[in-house]
Scaffold this motif. Structure first.
Motif, mmCIF file in Angstrom:
data_model
loop_
_atom_site.group_PDB
_atom_site.id
_atom_site.type_symbol
_atom_site.label_atom_id
_atom_site.label_comp_id
_atom_site.label_asym_id
_atom_site.label_seq_id
_atom_site.Cartn_x
_atom_site.Cartn_y
_atom_site.Cartn_z
ATOM 1 N N ASN A 182 33.906 49.517 37.375
ATOM 2 C CA ASN A 182 33.453 48.252 37.959
ATOM 3 C C ASN A 182 34.452 47.620 38.916
ATOM 4 O OD1 ASN A 182 30.732 47.464 36.582
ATOM 5 N ND2 ASN A 182 32.010 48.223 34.900
ATOM 6 N N CYS A 183 35.500 48.349 39.270
ATOM 7 C CA CYS A 183 36.508 47.813 40.196
ATOM 8 C C CYS A 183 35.936 47.459 41.567
ATOM 9 C CB CYS A 183 37.642 48.820 40.380
ATOM 10 S SG CYS A 183 38.839 48.799 39.041
ATOM 11 N N TYR A 184 34.846 48.125 41.964
ATOM 12 C CA TYR A 184 34.294 47.883 43.297
ATOM 13 C C TYR A 184 33.799 46.448 43.466
ATOM 14 C CZ TYR A 184 29.513 48.286 41.424
ATOM 15 O OH TYR A 184 28.354 48.095 40.726
ATOM 16 N N TYR A 203 33.163 40.813 38.146
ATOM 17 C CA TYR A 203 33.863 41.937 37.522
ATOM 18 C C TYR A 203 33.776 41.875 36.000
ATOM 19 C CZ TYR A 203 37.633 45.148 36.278
ATOM 20 O OH TYR A 203 38.368 46.175 35.733
ATOM 21 N N LEU A 259 37.520 50.728 35.047
ATOM 22 C CA LEU A 259 37.732 51.441 36.310
ATOM 23 C C LEU A 259 36.461 51.507 37.147
ATOM 24 C CD1 LEU A 259 39.966 54.394 35.030
ATOM 25 C CD2 LEU A 259 40.690 52.495 36.483
ATOM 26 N N ILE A 299 35.383 43.858 42.783
ATOM 27 C CA ILE A 299 36.502 43.057 43.291
ATOM 28 C C ILE A 299 36.495 43.043 44.815
ATOM 29 C CG2 ILE A 299 39.035 42.887 43.372
ATOM 30 C CD1 ILE A 299 39.054 44.221 40.598
#
Length: 305
Positions: A138-140, A81, A136, A142
């Motif tokens: 790059n949250c995927y 992340y 926001l 996680i």
């Protein structure tokens, strides 16, 4: 430790030290003097590159995580992340530097000159937008990154020594890839467009100076030097970006993990954050004059002894 690891650690160490110097210097300028918008951007960029180099160097991040007794899965998610967020911020700030310099050197009657004061006034807003978007977007990572277990059993794609990517829905994957490609194409395209514009201005400027007084040339040289520095940074970024893109795309298409390929990719990724502060240090007159002053003081001290 392998020779590739030694090279990567040396590269990261050099980059972190150079960026820390820039961060301290420009923080002092911002706090104690009247800073230019460019100073704020370079300071911002230096911080981003320090974090990028630390998280991007697996040995360093792994040692820090182990010393803090952090769970492997959490370590992988955090590393993925933060690294992706910092890479997004790096390309965004580089693009912002390029655009700002193009606007700065524009002729007062040009269309871009109208945006000069708007950019200065909205600099903080631009930083907030860039950070918010990248955090926001790059949250995927996680949810789809984690500690490596067994590729054959779970269909994970191993991407580092200890981490892997989990399978995701094709629609989600397509949306993420499309957004990432559109972002990168837009930012790289904008960098290339502003760079071409700056080259044209420099060329015209050079032709005009043949008929101008030498004093005018001296007054224009700081802007010319800053423009050349930004152009060099943009060219370096674009070249390293495409080399990294080719290596990573090949690895993803072949769904393979190779320690050598991974090390080469990390070296390419770290070239830009390593050479950026070196270029900026060598081109900033304030830093050069400070170094000369320190050298002169040291010479006088040793002379007295």
């Amino acid at each position: 430790m392998s020779s590739l690891s030694i090279v990567l650690n040396f590269q990261a160490g050099l980059g972190v030290l150079a960026n820390m110097f820039l961060l301290v210097f420009y923080t002092f300028i911002i706090l104690c003097h009247r800073p230019k918008p460019m100073d704020m951007m370079i300071c911002h960029q230096a911080f981003i590159h320090i974090v990028l180099l630390i998280t991007g160097t697996e040995d360093w991040f792994g040692d820090i995580s182990e010393s803090l007794n952090i769970d492997k899965d959490f370590q992988c998610k955090t590393n993925f992340y933060i690294t992706r967020v910092m890479r997004g911020l790096s390309i965004s700030i580089t693009c912002l530097l390029s655009v700002f310099q193009a606007v700065t050197i524009s002729h007062i009657t040009s269309l871009l000159a109208k945006f000069k004061y708007k950019l200065k006034r909205n600099m903080i807003s631009a930083f907030l937008f860039i950070w918010s978007f990248n955090l926001l977007f790059n949250c995927y990572h996680i949810f789809y990154a984690g500690a490596f277990t067994n590729v054959s059993a779970t269909n994970q794609m191993k991407v580092t020594k200890f981490c892997s990517l989990f399978p995701m829905n094709y629609i989600i994957k397509a949306l993420i890839l499309t957004t990432a490609i559109c972002r990168d194409v837009f930012l790289v395209g904008l960098m290339l467009a502003t760079s071409a514009y700056m080259v044209i201005i420099l060329f015209r400027h050079k032709r005009q100076h043949k008929h101008l007084h030498s004093l005018s040339h001296l007054r224009a040289s700081p802007e010319k030097r800053a423009t050349q520095t930004i152009l060099l940074l943009v060219v370096s970024f674009v070249v390293m970006y495409w080399v990294d893109f080719i290596i990573s795309s090949t690895a993803i298409l072949l769904r393979m993990y190779d320690p050598v390929i991974l090390s080469v990719q990390k070296f390419v990724m770290n070239v830009y954050p390593t050479i950026t502060p070196l270029i900026q240090i060598s081109s900033d007159n304030r830093i050069i004059n400070m170094m000369k002053h320190i050298q002169s003081m040291c010479h006088q001290i040793f002379k007295k002894r």
